[in-house]
Design a protein around this motif. Structure first.
Motif, PDB file in Angstrom:
ATOM      1  N   PRO A  67       4.634  40.418 -25.448  1.00 16.49           N
ATOM      2  CA  PRO A  67       5.928  41.078 -25.542  1.00 16.49           C
ATOM      3  C   PRO A  67       6.806  40.783 -24.316  1.00 16.49           C
ATOM      4  O   PRO A  67       6.302  40.438 -23.256  1.00 16.49           O
ATOM      5  CB  PRO A  67       5.566  42.564 -25.611  1.00 16.49           C
ATOM      6  N   ARG A  68       8.104  40.971 -24.496  1.00 12.96           N
ATOM      7  CA  ARG A  68       9.038  40.687 -23.413  1.00 12.96           C
ATOM      8  C   ARG A  68       8.764  41.617 -22.234  1.00 12.96           C
ATOM      9  O   ARG A  68       8.445  42.787 -22.410  1.00 12.96           O
ATOM     10  CB  ARG A  68      10.478  40.835 -23.901  1.00 12.96           C
ATOM     11  N   PRO A  69       8.881  41.089 -21.018  1.00 12.93           N
ATOM     12  CA  PRO A  69       8.521  41.888 -19.846  1.00 12.93           C
ATOM     13  C   PRO A  69       9.526  42.989 -19.555  1.00 12.93           C
ATOM     14  O   PRO A  69      10.721  42.851 -19.842  1.00 12.93           O
ATOM     15  CB  PRO A  69       8.500  40.847 -18.721  1.00 12.93           C
ATOM     16  N   GLU A  70       9.024  44.033 -18.972  1.00 11.68           N
ATOM     17  CA  GLU A  70       9.891  45.122 -18.510  1.00 11.68           C
ATOM     18  C   GLU A  70      10.782  44.633 -17.372  1.00 11.68           C
ATOM     19  O   GLU A  70      11.907  45.087 -17.209  1.00 11.68           O
ATOM     20  CB  GLU A  70       9.003  46.299 -18.074  1.00 11.68           C
ATOM     21  N   ASN A  72       6.834  46.970 -22.338  1.00  7.10           N
ATOM     22  CA  ASN A  72       6.909  48.251 -23.041  1.00  7.10           C
ATOM     23  C   ASN A  72       6.548  48.077 -24.512  1.00  7.10           C
ATOM     24  O   ASN A  72       7.024  47.153 -25.169  1.00  7.10           O
ATOM     25  CB  ASN A  72       8.316  48.839 -22.931  1.00  7.10           C
ATOM     26  N   VAL A  73       5.712  48.979 -25.028  1.00  7.80           N
ATOM     27  CA  VAL A  73       5.300  48.930 -26.429  1.00  7.80           C
ATOM     28  C   VAL A  73       5.255  50.334 -27.015  1.00  7.80           C
ATOM     29  O   VAL A  73       5.011  51.312 -26.311  1.00  7.80           O
ATOM     30  CB  VAL A  73       3.915  48.259 -26.610  1.00  7.80           C
ATOM     31  N   LYS A  74       5.498  50.392 -28.298  1.00  8.57           N
ATOM     32  CA  LYS A  74       5.324  51.629 -29.072  1.00  8.57           C
ATOM     33  C   LYS A  74       4.269  51.346 -30.130  1.00  8.57           C
ATOM     34  O   LYS A  74       4.410  50.426 -30.937  1.00  8.57           O
ATOM     35  CB  LYS A  74       6.631  52.054 -29.740  1.00  8.57           C
ATOM     36  N   ALA A 119      15.548  50.514 -24.542  1.00  7.32           N
ATOM     37  CA  ALA A 119      16.333  49.280 -24.572  1.00  7.32           C
ATOM     38  C   ALA A 119      15.464  48.031 -24.594  1.00  7.32           C
ATOM     39  O   ALA A 119      15.961  46.934 -24.844  1.00  7.32           O
ATOM     40  CB  ALA A 119      17.267  49.236 -23.365  1.00  7.32           C
ATOM     41  N   ASN A 120      14.153  48.188 -24.353  1.00  5.96           N
ATOM     42  CA  ASN A 120      13.318  46.991 -24.243  1.00  5.96           C
ATOM     43  C   ASN A 120      11.864  47.352 -24.534  1.00  5.96           C
ATOM     44  O   ASN A 120      11.104  47.654 -23.622  1.00  5.96           O
ATOM     45  CB  ASN A 120      13.447  46.395 -22.838  1.00  5.96           C
ATOM     46  N   TYR A 121      11.495  47.343 -25.794  1.00  8.19           N
ATOM     47  CA  TYR A 121      10.101  47.587 -26.154  1.00  8.19           C
ATOM     48  C   TYR A 121       9.779  46.844 -27.444  1.00  8.19           C
ATOM     49  O   TYR A 121      10.660  46.466 -28.208  1.00  8.19           O
ATOM     50  CB  TYR A 121       9.806  49.081 -26.311  1.00  8.19           C
ATOM     51  N   MET A 122       8.469  46.640 -27.682  1.00 11.44           N
ATOM     52  CA  MET A 122       8.006  46.027 -28.924  1.00 11.44           C
ATOM     53  C   MET A 122       7.240  47.057 -29.717  1.00 11.44           C
ATOM     54  O   MET A 122       6.439  47.829 -29.169  1.00 11.44           O
ATOM     55  CB  MET A 122       7.114  44.812 -28.655  1.00 11.44           C
TER      56      MET A 122
END
Length: 693
Positions: free
Chosen positions: A24-27, A171-173, A47-50
């Motif tokens: 995933p894209r970095p924090e 960041n991930v959910k 604003a920035n999580y996968m």
């Protein structure tokens, strides 16, 4: 110029730059963060999580500055709970074959990302828990800052250590299954080994030593307590052993384990398996002794305590650890690839972060004997999954144009009928493969391989039970399923992601004795669109005779082929490749096109991804070149939040499309243009592949 470059490199080294997430894209894009767990930048989570699901997930990270023998840690954490760490993979050896090339496309901080030479892929097991504000960590321990004779550096907790450590977060959910809704980060923090799939070769072990003698007869041993497997392996040098000498492990006056030794042997090698908690406690507290008994001398006994010599790969203690990875960024070697690899899971490609792959599959049945196989080919390796029914596999030969290019031996076969393993294989024409299954009594089943999609059938994403393959035909799919010793009902469902539930799409009626074959006529536009978007799965609900409380799932990958009059196209800004390495990724996705018989209807389904929170679809237009053929300004995106955050789906159906539209489709010149409030001057474009009337 050379002097300036040297000064620059020295400056970068002093800046302590190292590695960062790519997907995933970095924090934060800063590859040199040294005070964890994450950056101190103001990066709002929303604003920035996968959005991710439980089970296997391949992550991707890159190294900007090379640090030899620097082990890596991958963990899952939750914001607001600093004391809860879910360790996913520990003591990952550094890629000592990695290259460094700092420049405009590989900078120590900032975009672009994903363009450094040292790219890495690892597959980890995401726990089935509910976590709306989690983050994955890639932690690198800089052991090139320590001499080999120094004590190992110690990672106390997140962000506090005596190591030289670099952090990158993503960041991930996590969307849990129904079983995971009531579990949180604490449920996966307690026991590291439950987060592994197999025997990770760098798992914790404690090394003990003990030496005992009676006269000239002696035993000098090393003992390795595998904390993950709960066993004690031993390697004992022997001298002057006869049939009257016996070797045991005692606790007090009682023998708790007899070590088998042949008369005249010079070494005893073996494993004491299934140690219970009391035995482990005795070992760790010095209550176990290596005991030598001489029956010819009145059962004379000599004892020596098993003494802890060193801790190996212990959680939070780090030593120099590095190997050469493959050129494609995956781990290589006998621990991960080929015969008897204990942890091939780490190189199994899963999810959206993996490089593109070719998928081949096939099935054959002879009387009551069945064999099924699927290949996932990426770069210079192949992931082989195979199963058989009423056929004990001895070997599988993968052939290319009739010549054997890979042999799967019986050592890679589980219980005679299941294969899940990775091998090295040079890329070749995907249309020229076949496989020959050979049984233990020299029977053969030959299988022709074709472009397909396949799914491993697993319980709780871990325990392999079989394989299902879909092979495209003129009017739909030819399907084959082999799941040895499984009984129940089999269906194809969606849309859903791994471990979640979707609606019934197709019921397979002839699933008997773990085998099913037949044809699935693809008469639903929705079904193909669900497959194309990666949300189609197979499910076996087992009969009461086979653990009815457990369902067996298999998620299909994105297909590379077309079926009948169904086509798929990438949807991107101006029809150009989407650059995922830049700071602001454009809205993107895919579109499927279906032309009904007699040109009665054209149906277009689109999935938009990376949709901004306030982004609204404004219009859909069909064009051929600069000529507008049809427009619909009333279509609005429908939220797809039940499967993916920041996504929308669109449906557009045209009855009796015009001759100009059909002509453009027949010529492969039809384009779908979508304008949104975010992109209203430059459209999102999907170029429809050619469809014949």
């Amino acid at each position: 110029m050379i002097n300036k470059l040297v000064i620059f490199c020295l400056f970068v080294w002093t800046a302590n730059c190292h590695q960062r997430f790519v997907c995933p894209r970095p924090e934060s894009t800063n590859s040199g963060i040294k005070s964890g767990p994450c950056s101190d930048e103001n990066n709002p989570f929303e604003a920035n999580y996968m959005d991710i699901v439980p089970g296997p997930m391949t992550i991707r990270f890159e190294e900007t500055i090379f640090h030899r023998e620097a082990p890596t840690i991958v963990s899952l954490n939750e914001y607001g709970k600093p004391d809860a760490t879910c360790l996913l993979l520990d003591h990952i050896p550094h890629n000592d074959a990695a290259k460094m090339d700092l420049g405009p496309d590989c900078w120590i901080s900032g975009y672009p990302i994903g363009r450094c030479p040292a790219q890495h892929y690892l597959t980890v097991n995401i726990p089935d828990i509910k976590c709306d504000r989690c983050f994955l960590q890639v932690i690198s321990v800089m052991l090139d800052k320590y001499r080999p004779d120094e004590a190992p550096c110690y990672q106390e907790n997140m962000g506090h250590n005596n190591c030289s450590t670099y952090y990158s977060c993503a960041n991930v959910k996590i969307r849990p299954t129904s079983q995971g809704l009531n579990r949180d980060i604490n449920s996966c923090s307690a026991e590291y080994k439950k987060n592994l799939i197999g025997q990770w070769p760098y798992r914790p072990a404690n090394e003990y030593t003990s030496k005992v003698n009676i006269g000239s007869t002696g035993a000098d041993g090393k003992f390795y307590h595998d904390i993950h497997m709960n066993n004690l392996a031993y390697n004992i040098s022997l001298s002057q052993f006869t049939s009257s000498h016996k070797l045991s492990i005692y606790k007090g006056n009682d023998a708790v384990y007899e070590i088998p030794v042949a008369s005249g042997a010079i070494r005893a090698i073996g494993v004491w398996s299934n140690l219970d908690s009391n035995t482990i406690d005795d070992l760790e507290n010095g209550r176990l002794e290596l005991t030598l008994r001489d029956e010819s001398a009145g059962n004379q006994l000599e004892k020596s305590t098993l003494v802890l010599l060193q801790k190996i790969h212990e959680f939070q203690y780090y030593y120099h650890l590095g190997i050469d990875w493959g050129k494609d960024g995956w781990l290589k070697g006998n621990d991960f690839i080929g015969s008897n690899a204990p942890y091939s899971f780490v190189v199994e490609p899963n999810g959206i972060c993996i490089p593109s792959a070719k998928y081949l599959g096939g099935f054959n049945q002879q009387d009551t004997k069945s064999a099924i196989i699927s290949l996932s080919i990426t770069d210079d390796r192949v992931w082989v999954r195979a199963a058989s029914s009423n056929f004990a596999i001895s070997t599988i030969e993968i052939k290319f144009n009739g010549d054997t290019v890979l042999r799967v031996d019986s050592t890679d076969v589980d219980s005679g009928n299941l294969v899940y393993q990775v091998y090295n294989l040079s890329p070749r024409d995907a249309n020229s493969y076949s496989a020959v299954f050979k049984s233990t009594n020299n029977e053969e089943i030959e299988v022709t391989l074709a472009s397909s999609v396949a799914a491993p059938l697993r319980i709780n994403y871990k325990e392999n039970k079989g394989e299902i393959v879909l092979i495209p035909e003129q009017t739909g799919f030819r399907y084959a399923v082999v799941a040895p010793n499984v009984a129940g009902t089999l269906s194809i469902r969606g849309p859903a992601r791994q471990g979640h539930s979707g609606s019934l799409i197709y019921q397979i009626e002839n699933f008997e004795n773990g085998v099913a074959t037949g044809t699935w006529p693809l008469d639903s536009v929705k079904s193909y669109w669900i497959l194309a978007s990666g949300h189609l799965y197979a499910e076996i609900v087992s009969s009461p005779a086979f653990n009815s409380d457990r369902q067996i799932h298999g998620q299909f990958p994105y297909p590379e082929f077309s079926v009948a009059n169904f086509r798929t196209s990438v949807l991107s800004l101006e029809g150009k490749p989407t650059d995922f390495g830049v700071e602001e990724v454009n809205t993107n996705g895919l579109s499927t096109f279906f032309l009904a018989p007699s040109n009665a209807k054209l149906e277009i389904n689109s999935l938009l991804r990376n949709v901004a929170s306030n982004e609204v679809v404004q219009s859909l237009t069909l064009k051929r070149g600069s000529t507008t053929l049809a427009t619909d300004a009333n279509v609005r995106g429908e939220s797809y939040i039940q499967l993916e955050d920041n996504s929308q789906k669109l449906e557009w159906s045209l009855d009796n499309p015009s001759a100009d539209i059909v002509s453009a489709l027949n010529a492969g010149e039809l384009e779908l243009h979508i304008t949104t409030s975010r992109f209203n001057e430059k459209a999102l474009i999907a170029k429809a592949p050619r469809i014949s009337s």
